[in-house]
Design an enzyme around this catalytic site. Structure first.
Site, PDB file in Angstrom:
ATOM      1  N   ILE A  15      59.203  18.279   2.180  1.00  0.00           N
ATOM      2  CA  ILE A  15      60.112  17.532   1.285  1.00  0.00           C
ATOM      3  C   ILE A  15      60.956  18.513   0.472  1.00  0.00           C
ATOM      4  O   ILE A  15      62.166  18.340   0.318  1.00  0.00           O
ATOM      5  CB  ILE A  15      59.334  16.575   0.350  1.00  0.00           C
ATOM      6  CG1 ILE A  15      58.582  15.513   1.173  1.00  0.00           C
ATOM      7  CG2 ILE A  15      60.291  15.894  -0.648  1.00  0.00           C
ATOM      8  CD1 ILE A  15      57.745  14.541   0.356  1.00  0.00           C
ATOM      9  N   ASP A  34      57.508  29.353  -3.910  1.00  0.00           N
ATOM     10  CA  ASP A  34      56.639  28.777  -2.874  1.00  0.00           C
ATOM     11  C   ASP A  34      55.743  29.885  -2.342  1.00  0.00           C
ATOM     12  O   ASP A  34      56.218  30.991  -2.084  1.00  0.00           O
ATOM     13  CB  ASP A  34      57.501  28.200  -1.736  1.00  0.00           C
ATOM     14  CG  ASP A  34      56.754  27.226  -0.867  1.00  0.00           C
ATOM     15  OD1 ASP A  34      57.237  26.088  -0.698  1.00  0.00           O
ATOM     16  OD2 ASP A  34      55.682  27.597  -0.322  1.00  0.00           O
ATOM     17  N   GLY A  39      54.220  25.532   3.187  1.00  0.00           N
ATOM     18  CA  GLY A  39      55.670  25.681   3.326  1.00  0.00           C
ATOM     19  C   GLY A  39      55.980  26.818   4.302  1.00  0.00           C
ATOM     20  O   GLY A  39      55.119  27.654   4.580  1.00  0.00           O
ATOM     21  N   TYR A 150      42.195  14.226  -4.636  1.00  0.00           N
ATOM     22  CA  TYR A 150      43.655  14.410  -4.605  1.00  0.00           C
ATOM     23  C   TYR A 150      44.317  13.398  -5.542  1.00  0.00           C
ATOM     24  O   TYR A 150      45.161  13.754  -6.376  1.00  0.00           O
ATOM     25  CB  TYR A 150      44.146  14.218  -3.164  1.00  0.00           C
ATOM     26  CG  TYR A 150      45.632  14.386  -2.977  1.00  0.00           C
ATOM     27  CD1 TYR A 150      46.293  15.523  -3.438  1.00  0.00           C
ATOM     28  CD2 TYR A 150      46.376  13.411  -2.320  1.00  0.00           C
ATOM     29  CE1 TYR A 150      47.654  15.673  -3.247  1.00  0.00           C
ATOM     30  CE2 TYR A 150      47.736  13.562  -2.122  1.00  0.00           C
ATOM     31  CZ  TYR A 150      48.366  14.688  -2.592  1.00  0.00           C
ATOM     32  OH  TYR A 150      49.714  14.831  -2.399  1.00  0.00           O
TER      33      TYR A 150
END
Ligand code: UDP
Length: 323
Positions: A15, A34, A39, A150
């Site tokens: 995203i 990141d 990623g 989570y």
């Protein structure tokens, strides 16, 4: 339009990288923080001449401070994501998702930066109430089931954001509903769409968990990103949570059939016990449907991409990159 310096944590992710694309196309200056765990630098390969990619972790408080100080607006997407990841490594996931967000919010508070916190529909847990409204009660299983850690970690993030908001920090929260599209992680970790696509294209059995009648609202990435950008740039978004999800409910079995047909696959659809994928004692969410009234009223956002179209675009990307 004014150029804004924007920091995107998790900007090399699925995203995040699309969000970076949208921000660059709107003329903003973008930094990405990141650690390239899920990623990939490849997601930003086409942007590296205009975007600064900082390879580092949100657990590094000093680095976070430096980047937040530079920025005027922060989108916080970095997280350990995907139910499978959480189940496989609950400790690292919990620490990243709570301490990391604490670092980001703390830095935003220090330098008074507006921040959009990416959260998840997983926060609602296994509630039977649909459609889900932002202020609904959360319904979770026991703490012995890792899956719910989570949901809990993301809820702590939201609580933290609201605690800072009570001290006047401008924050907005977006809750994503099963986003899919190009750059999905091919291993299918975060998404049933990726898993089914990989299986269908390889002619392998499509693994439908349980009876396949559990449902989700699959949301195309362009809709996910447009809502996120609006949350960052709309003053009315401050202090609010927004569901960002398509409203069409699709069962997992229907999804399997759609993907199989769309790629012309000879795969069999294979009912599979949850336990074979997630281990024993797993609990799933039966239905997950967003009420998007708030996003429509405050952000002028509605989901626009039909599942058939979004799947076709995703398949096109998949075939091009895996040719
Ligand atoms: N699922 C499935 N087969 C797979 C992967 C996932 O049937 O190979 C199911 C999963 O059990 C859940 C739904 O698809 O009911 C959505 O799973 P996903 O991991 O995409 O996201 P979730 O909505 O659970 O966060």
């Amino acid at each position: 339009m004014e150029t804004v310096r924007v920091l995107v944590t998790g900007g090399a992710g699925y995203i995040g990288s699309h969000l970076v694309d949208a921000l660059c196309e709107a003329g903003h200056e973008v930094h990405v923080l990141d650690n390239l765990s899920t990623g990939k630098a490849a997601n930003l390969a086409h942007r590296l001449d205009e975007v600064l990619l900082v390879n580092g972790s949100i657990l590094d408080a000093e680095l976070v401070e430096r980047e937040v100080e530079w920025a005027q607006l922060v989108f916080h997407l970095a997280a350990a994501v995907g139910v499978r990841h959480i189940v496989d490594d609950p400790l690292a996931s919990l620490l990243t998702n709570t301490r990391g967000t604490e670092n980001v919010l703390n830095a935003c508070f220090r330098f008074w930066r507006k921040v959009v916190v990416a959260s998840t529909s997983e926060v609602y847990g296994k509630t039977a109430k649909v459609p889900m409204q932002e202020d609904d009660d959360r319904v979770l299983g026991p703490t012995t089931v890792h899956r719910w850690s989570y949901s809990t970690a993301k809820a702590i993030d939201e609580h933290l954001a609201f605690a800072y908001a009570a001290n006047r920090l401008p924050v907005a929260i977006v809750r994503y509903f099963n986003s899919y599209g190009p750059r999905l992680d091919e291993r299918g970790y975060g998404s049933v769409v990726a898993n089914f696509l990989r299986q269908a294209l390889a002619g392998e059995p499509i693994t439908v968990h349980g009876d396949g009648r559990q449902s989700r609202c699959f949301t195309y990435i362009d809709d996910t990103v447009r809502g996120t950008v609006l949350a960052g740039f709309t003053p009315e978004a401050e202090g609010q949570i927004f569901n960002l999800g398509a409203t069409r409910e699709t069962t997992i079995l229907e999804l399997a059939e759609m993907i199989k047909a769309a790629v012309g696959s000879s795969s069999v659809i294979n009912p599979t016990a949850y336990e074979t994928y997630y281990g024993p004692g797993f609990e799933d969410t039966r239905r997950r449907v967003p009420d998007v009234t708030r996003a429509r009223e405050l952000l002028d956002w509605v989901p626009t991409v039909e599942l058939e179209d979004g799947l076709a675009r995703t398949i096109e990307w998949w075939e091009k990159t895996h040719a």
